[in-house]
Design an enzyme around this catalytic site. Structure first.
Site, PDB file in Angstrom:
ATOM      1  N   LEU A 228       0.815  -1.206   0.000  1.00  0.00           N
ATOM      2  CA  LEU A 228       0.000   0.000   0.000  1.00  0.00           C
ATOM      3  C   LEU A 228       0.855   1.264   0.000  1.00  0.00           C
ATOM      4  O   LEU A 228       1.710   1.440   0.870  1.00  0.00           O
ATOM      5  CB  LEU A 228      -0.931  -0.004   1.212  1.00  0.00           C
ATOM      6  CG  LEU A 228      -1.891   1.187   1.332  1.00  0.00           C
ATOM      7  CD1 LEU A 228      -2.878   1.185   0.176  1.00  0.00           C
ATOM      8  CD2 LEU A 228      -2.629   1.132   2.663  1.00  0.00           C
ATOM      9  N   ASP A 229       0.608   2.141  -0.989  1.00  0.00           N
ATOM     10  CA  ASP A 229       1.255   3.449  -1.103  1.00  0.00           C
ATOM     11  C   ASP A 229       2.773   3.354  -1.241  1.00  0.00           C
ATOM     12  O   ASP A 229       3.492   4.309  -0.923  1.00  0.00           O
ATOM     13  CB  ASP A 229       0.913   4.338   0.105  1.00  0.00           C
ATOM     14  CG  ASP A 229      -0.572   4.647   0.196  1.00  0.00           C
ATOM     15  OD1 ASP A 229      -1.243   4.619  -0.853  1.00  0.00           O
ATOM     16  OD2 ASP A 229      -1.053   4.916   1.308  1.00  0.00           O
ATOM     17  N   GLU A 230       3.279   2.228  -1.717  1.00  0.00           N
ATOM     18  CA  GLU A 230       4.724   2.067  -1.836  1.00  0.00           C
ATOM     19  C   GLU A 230       5.171   1.730  -3.252  1.00  0.00           C
ATOM     20  O   GLU A 230       6.304   1.314  -3.480  1.00  0.00           O
ATOM     21  CB  GLU A 230       5.221   0.995  -0.858  1.00  0.00           C
ATOM     22  CG  GLU A 230       5.069   1.404   0.607  1.00  0.00           C
ATOM     23  CD  GLU A 230       5.713   0.425   1.568  1.00  0.00           C
ATOM     24  OE1 GLU A 230       6.448  -0.471   1.097  1.00  0.00           O
ATOM     25  OE2 GLU A 230       5.489   0.552   2.785  1.00  0.00           O
TER      26      GLU A 230
END
Length: 289
Positions: A228-230
């Site tokens: 997530l979000d990486e």
């Protein structure tokens, strides 16, 4: 081959003579080189090239070109892709409640500053349907809950296949996509995160930014991955703020940054300016497109 612009994206181990080998190959096939951008990551010993070609005088079919280049690429241990200028991509936009990024993309597409077909809009809420109607774009309301997530994503996949979608843009779609869904579309899902990653991941970043008393806020557009979000970061921007800013004013400033960052990331993808290497996005600047 018809007169058109052809773009090759190439990555391979760095070695001497790569520019000469690639440019000689395209010259011998009858192409005129319009631009040649390159980058060497000395730490990883990797070479990256974006080369744009004019095919007006090239008497070769797409299949012949790709077969011939594959032989060169195999010798040099290249990973590559080719994109033909007249192939306009189909885009799906996924949204929830928030409209600013959706409005911005639709207006840019209508004005021609983003060159694509926005084929459909998908949302887990019905709130933004009037915007889709205003622009004459099909809108699909697909509610989702923890219990129905698998079925809802299957519906989304069916729509993406029906519309032959090339790129999925999460324009503030406030749902976490499943690993299976993300893996179906590697480097084809762009997400806008209302924070300057890696700071303030997850939900409600402006409240947490306010609580920390930050002096800069920003937004990040990245490819979605299972982490997530990486995912690989395509574009970021920031704006300086002060102690007088409230969570509400931060949110308004952030919305403006989000519009610009997401639009630029989408444009870079559509214009084939990005090569992903590991978890990094190598983003070449525009070169007279």
């Amino acid at each position: 081959m018809q007169s058109q612009i052809v773009t090759f994206l190439i990555k391979c181990p760095d070695q001497k003579g790569l520019v000469a080998k690639f440019t000689t190959f395209f010259y011998e096939q009858g192409f005129n080189i319009l631009s040649c951008q390159q980058y060497v990551n000395a730490m990883a010993d990797r070479y990256y090239m974006r080369i744009r070609l004019d095919a007006a005088e090239a008497e070769i079919s797409k299949k012949e070109l790709e077969d011939k280049f594959e032989k060169v690429a195999t010798t040099l241990k290249c990973t590559w892709s080719v994109h033909y200028g007249k192939e306009k991509q189909n885009v799906a936009i996924m949204v929830s409640h928030t409209s600013h990024c959706l409005y911005d993309l639709l207006e840019r597409q209508r004005e021609g500053t983003i060159d694509c077909n926005i084929s459909l809009i998908i949302s887990n809420h019905n709130k933004l349907k009037p915007i889709a109607d205003m622009f004459g774009i099909p809108y699909y309301h697909l509610p989702v809950s923890k219990e129905t997530k698998i079925q809802q994503e299957a519906q989304i996949v069916g729509l993406l296949e029906e519309y032959t979608v090339d790129l999925i843009v999460m324009a503030r779609y406030m749902q976490i996509l499943s690993e299976d869904f993300i893996n179906k579309y590697p480097q084809r899902i762009i997400n806008i995160h209302h924070s300057f990653l890696p700071a303030f991941q997850g939900a409600n970043p402006y409240q947490r930014a306010y609580e920390r008393g930050v002096k800069l806020i920003g937004a990040t557009a990245h490819y979605a991955t299972v982490d997530l979000d990486e995912g690989p970061i395509i574009e970021q921007d920031v704006e300086r703020i002060s102690h007088e800013s409230t969570p509400k004013t931060l949110k308004g400033i952030g919305a403006d940054i989000e519009r610009l960052v997401l639009a630029k990331a989408v444009k870079c993808h559509l214009q084939h300016q990005i090569i992903v290497s590991d978890n990094r996005a190598i983003v070449f600047p525009e070169s007279g497109e």
